[in-house]
Design an enzyme around this catalytic site. Structure first.
Site, short mmCIF file in Angstrom:
data_model
loop_
_atom_site.label_atom_id
_atom_site.label_comp_id
_atom_site.label_asym_id
_atom_site.label_seq_id
_atom_site.Cartn_x
_atom_site.Cartn_y
_atom_site.Cartn_z
N CYS A 128 0.76 -1.23 -0.27
CA CYS A 128 0.13 0.00 0.34
C CYS A 128 0.82 1.47 -0.16
O CYS A 128 0.48 2.06 -0.74
CB CYS A 128 -0.83 0.15 1.33
SG CYS A 128 -1.96 -1.59 1.06
N HIS A 268 -3.74 6.80 2.39
CA HIS A 268 -4.59 5.76 2.41
C HIS A 268 -5.60 5.43 2.48
O HIS A 268 -5.89 5.72 3.39
CB HIS A 268 -3.13 4.54 2.27
CG HIS A 268 -3.54 3.03 2.15
ND1 HIS A 268 -4.12 3.04 0.70
CD2 HIS A 268 -3.22 1.78 2.93
CE1 HIS A 268 -4.17 1.55 0.92
NE2 HIS A 268 -3.96 1.02 2.36
N ASN A 298 -10.14 -0.57 -0.03
CA ASN A 298 -8.91 -0.37 -0.32
C ASN A 298 -8.16 -1.05 -1.11
O ASN A 298 -8.58 -1.91 -2.20
CB ASN A 298 -8.15 -0.73 0.77
CG ASN A 298 -7.08 -0.78 1.65
OD1 ASN A 298 -6.44 -1.06 0.79
ND2 ASN A 298 -6.43 -1.52 2.32
O1 UT7 Z 1 -3.84 -1.70 3.75
C1 UT7 Z 1 -3.41 -2.56 4.42
C2 UT7 Z 1 -4.95 -3.36 4.33
N1 UT7 Z 1 -5.72 -3.57 5.89
C3 UT7 Z 1 -6.34 -3.22 5.84
O2 UT7 Z 1 -7.48 -2.12 5.61
C4 UT7 Z 1 -7.04 -3.67 7.46
C5 UT7 Z 1 -7.36 -2.91 8.37
N2 UT7 Z 1 -8.16 -3.29 9.51
C6 UT7 Z 1 -9.10 -3.07 9.55
O3 UT7 Z 1 -9.67 -2.28 8.62
C7 UT7 Z 1 -10.41 -4.13 10.52
O4 UT7 Z 1 -9.09 -4.84 11.68
C8 UT7 Z 1 -11.02 -4.64 10.25
C9 UT7 Z 1 -12.43 -4.03 9.17
C10 UT7 Z 1 -10.67 -6.12 8.74
C11 UT7 Z 1 -12.11 -5.56 10.62
O5 UT7 Z 1 -12.26 -4.81 11.86
P1 UT7 Z 1 -12.02 -4.51 13.45
O6 UT7 Z 1 -12.94 -3.74 13.70
O7 UT7 Z 1 -11.42 -5.02 13.19
O8 UT7 Z 1 -12.72 -6.39 13.40
P2 UT7 Z 1 -12.25 -7.57 14.49
O9 UT7 Z 1 -11.39 -8.25 13.31
O10 UT7 Z 1 -11.59 -7.21 15.37
O11 UT7 Z 1 -13.85 -8.19 14.62
C12 UT7 Z 1 -15.21 -8.16 15.20
C13 UT7 Z 1 -15.68 -9.14 14.79
C14 UT7 Z 1 -15.01 -10.55 15.16
O12 UT7 Z 1 -16.37 -11.25 15.82
P3 UT7 Z 1 -16.02 -12.09 17.07
O13 UT7 Z 1 -14.62 -12.47 16.91
O14 UT7 Z 1 -16.22 -10.31 17.69
O15 UT7 Z 1 -17.62 -12.52 17.46
C15 UT7 Z 1 -15.24 -10.34 13.65
O16 UT7 Z 1 -15.64 -12.39 12.94
O17 UT7 Z 1 -16.41 -9.15 13.61
C16 UT7 Z 1 -16.23 -10.12 12.81
N3 UT7 Z 1 -16.01 -10.31 11.86
C17 UT7 Z 1 -17.11 -9.76 11.02
N4 UT7 Z 1 -18.70 -9.64 11.50
C18 UT7 Z 1 -19.45 -9.47 9.58
C19 UT7 Z 1 -15.11 -9.54 10.98
N5 UT7 Z 1 -15.00 -9.41 9.69
C20 UT7 Z 1 -16.67 -9.17 9.26
C21 UT7 Z 1 -17.42 -8.95 8.81
N6 UT7 Z 1 -18.97 -9.01 8.61
N7 UT7 Z 1 -17.37 -8.88 6.85
#
Ligand code: UT7
Length: 341
Positions: A128, A268, A298
């Protein structure tokens, strides 16, 4: 016959030259992948995606549409904007993690498509952060007098490596391209390059990578079965790193300047919550931060040039004001570029 790409270009004896951006271009595929469609593919919801990422839709390349084609379209628009032909490009840099091939470089394919056989070039593998690293590289070659015109393209076809069965990644990424033509400030007349930085920290491939297909784990039936040719990401880990790095880069880049000198931060497009949270920590009002993640998701190396292009189209690049581009991603890598528009 003399090949212009191997003509020695001695460094001029005088001072370094000032560098500017003469043109910007972009390309996004027509196909929009909406949150409603993703709801039907994985266990997610429009509400979750919008609240957690700010993304409403992303663009997806047509079947058979190549990264080099998308990059070439953005490149041609940038050249037209600069008012120069492809024959004037001395060096073509392509920032991507989703090139047409592992090798040859996608830069070669783009040069071929736009008709720039005289250009030298290579790909930049800084994920990125690729476009800002490319911009810095371009600026060095022009400042020293080695080259007159450097075309930097950021392009991604992430849909080819996203697992549409993994809700943790498939909601985030999209396809697209952006490009910028760098030349001397005298010729560009705008977009002065004031400086930049880049950093990296290895040993963190687990945070974000394509696990197989490289020489560490070449393709086998097993790697395919284990879905290791798709992006793997520890979202939370990247989230924390992105916020901290964003804040650090913006604060350090803008420290020598007065508050009233800043026009726009073009980050970004990683995740709207990351951008908002970092902006708040830097004390930046959101009207000084450009965001288009809602429409494109992204797009990794394409994200900064695409955002820069759209910021200018929206009249948000104010002549005389500073534009600070910041990026961070897999590697881990990070970097910034500071411009005076
Ligand atoms: O350019 C660099 C590339 N990387 C990125 O852009 C990623 C940067 N990170 C993020 O954008 C965020 O961490 C995410 C959007 C990927 C995830 O959001 P978060 O608020 O960090 O959620 P989390 O990973 O802490 O997950 C919270 C919950 C989990 O469920 P439990 O374990 O609390 O029951 C996940 O399984 O949300 C769940 N979850 C989803 N639920 C519905 C993860 N993805 C999804 C989804 N829909 N798409």
């Amino acid at each position: 016959m003399t090949d212009p790409s191997i003509t020695p270009r001695p460094r001029p004896a005088g001072a370094l030259r000032r560098v500017g951006i003469a043109g910007l271009g972009h390309y996004v595929p027509e196909r929009r992948l909406t949150n409603a469609e993703l709801e039907r593919a994985v266990d997610t919801s429009d509400e979750w995606i919008v609240q957690r990422t700010g993304i409403r839709e992303r663009r997806i390349a047509a079947p058979g549409e190549l990264a080099s084609e998308m990059g070439a379209r953005a490149a041609l628009e940038a050249l037209a904007d600069a008012g120069i032909g492809a024959g004037a490009v001395d060096l073509l840099l392509c920032a991507t993690v989703t090139g047409d091939y592992i090798f040859p470089a996608t830069a070669c394919e783009i040069a071929h498509r736009i008709g720039a056989p005289q250009a030298g070039g290579f790909d930049i593998g800084a994920a990125c952060s690729g476009f800002v690293v490319g911009a810095q590289t371009a600026a060095q070659f022009i400042a020293t007098g080695a080259y007159e015109t450097v075309l930097v393209v950021g392009v991604e076809k992430l849909s080819a490596i996203v697992d549409y069965m993994d809700r943790g990644t498939c909601v985030i990424f999209g396809d697209g391209a952006g490009a910028a033509v760098f030349t001397t400030l005298e010729r560009a007349g705008r977009g002065e390059y004031l400086g930049g930085s880049s950093g990296m920290r290895g040993g963190e491939a687990d945070a974000l990578s394509l696990p197989a297909g490289g020489t560490k784990s070449p393709a086998t039936f097993d790697t395919v079965e284990r879905r290791e040719h798709f992006v793997r990401m520890q979202g939370r880990q990247i989230y924390r790193f992105a916020v901290t790095t964003f804040v650090d880069l913006v604060e350090k880049a803008l420290a020598p300047y007065g508050d009233d000198e800043l026009g726009l931060v073009v980050p970004h497009q990683v995740n709207l919550r990351i951008i908002e949270s970092a902006a708040e920590q830097c004390g930046l009002p959101m009207d000084r931060v450009f965001v288009n993640i809602d429409r494109y998701g992204n797009t990794s190396a394409a994200s900064v040039p695409l955002a820069l292009y759209e910021a200018r189209a929206a009249g948000r690049l104010v002549p005389g004001k500073l534009v600070c581009c910041v990026a961070f991603g897999a590697g881990l890598t990070w970097g910034h570029v500071l411009l005076r528009w």
